[in-house]
Write a protein that holds these residues in place. Sequence first.
Motif, mmCIF file in Angstrom:
data_model
loop_
_atom_site.group_PDB
_atom_site.id
_atom_site.type_symbol
_atom_site.label_atom_id
_atom_site.label_comp_id
_atom_site.label_asym_id
_atom_site.label_seq_id
_atom_site.Cartn_x
_atom_site.Cartn_y
_atom_site.Cartn_z
ATOM 1 N N LYS A 130 -0.405 16.793 -0.442
ATOM 2 C CA LYS A 130 -1.642 16.451 -1.132
ATOM 3 C C LYS A 130 -2.973 16.042 0.018
ATOM 4 O O LYS A 130 -3.997 16.283 -0.289
ATOM 5 N N ALA A 131 -2.520 16.128 1.163
ATOM 6 C CA ALA A 131 -3.409 16.082 2.506
ATOM 7 C C ALA A 131 -3.903 17.511 2.820
ATOM 8 O O ALA A 131 -4.831 17.505 3.634
ATOM 9 N N TYR A 137 0.928 -1.087 0.006
ATOM 10 C CA TYR A 137 0.063 -0.047 -0.061
ATOM 11 C C TYR A 137 1.080 1.336 0.333
ATOM 12 O O TYR A 137 0.357 2.506 -0.144
ATOM 13 N N GLY A 155 -0.955 6.603 -2.706
ATOM 14 C CA GLY A 155 -1.509 7.321 -2.174
ATOM 15 C C GLY A 155 -2.632 7.252 -1.114
ATOM 16 O O GLY A 155 -3.393 7.903 -0.621
ATOM 17 N N TYR A 156 -2.655 5.856 -0.512
ATOM 18 C CA TYR A 156 -3.445 5.713 0.545
ATOM 19 C C TYR A 156 -2.977 6.587 1.840
ATOM 20 O O TYR A 156 -3.971 7.085 2.388
ATOM 21 N N LYS A 170 -6.023 12.805 4.894
ATOM 22 C CA LYS A 170 -6.990 13.940 4.624
ATOM 23 C C LYS A 170 -8.485 13.340 5.134
ATOM 24 O O LYS A 170 -9.065 14.269 5.808
ATOM 25 N N LEU A 171 -8.811 12.308 4.955
ATOM 26 C CA LEU A 171 -10.321 11.835 5.503
ATOM 27 C C LEU A 171 -10.094 12.054 6.944
ATOM 28 O O LEU A 171 -11.257 12.426 7.490
ATOM 29 N N SER A 203 -1.942 9.582 2.012
ATOM 30 C CA SER A 203 -2.511 11.098 2.015
ATOM 31 C C SER A 203 -3.915 11.124 1.852
ATOM 32 O O SER A 203 -4.502 11.999 2.604
ATOM 33 N N ALA A 204 -4.652 9.905 1.269
ATOM 34 C CA ALA A 204 -5.962 9.929 1.422
ATOM 35 C C ALA A 204 -6.749 9.592 2.781
ATOM 36 O O ALA A 204 -7.563 10.361 3.295
ATOM 37 N N ALA A 205 -5.894 8.841 3.346
ATOM 38 C CA ALA A 205 -6.497 8.338 4.650
ATOM 39 C C ALA A 205 -6.217 9.527 5.806
ATOM 40 O O ALA A 205 -6.918 9.951 6.531
#
Length: 120
Positions: free
Chosen positions: A99-100, A57, A61-62, A68-69, A64-66
């Motif tokens: 990215k976040a 993983y 991008g996981y 941000k969420l 930064s996505a996690a």
Amino acid sequence: SQASHNDGIECFIIHIDQIPIGYIQLYNAYDFQRSQPLSGLPESLGAVDIFIGETGYLGRGYGSAALKLFLETYAFSNYRYIFVDPEFRNKNAVMAYEKAGFVIWKRVNQQFWMIAHKKM
């Protein structure tokens, strides 16, 4: 899912499709000393530490996505600003934080002090 709460540090496991892939923690940035005092920063300042531990993983991008969420759904309900301090040479981490939603505030020794803030 929340793992534990200890000494003001809230700990969470990052899951994707029920698979635990990483860890994130949130705490008051002023509760823990750093190499330099956190001066000139906002009062309502949380800090996060995050890592993705499953190699399949990484770099996808996981993280930064996690993050941000996590900021949008949880951290910003507790703090107006969130702080991270990656090594300035760690380009992957710096890019993931950007990215976040984090921006570089300044460089302190070997680290970038980066801040994200709650959108009104």
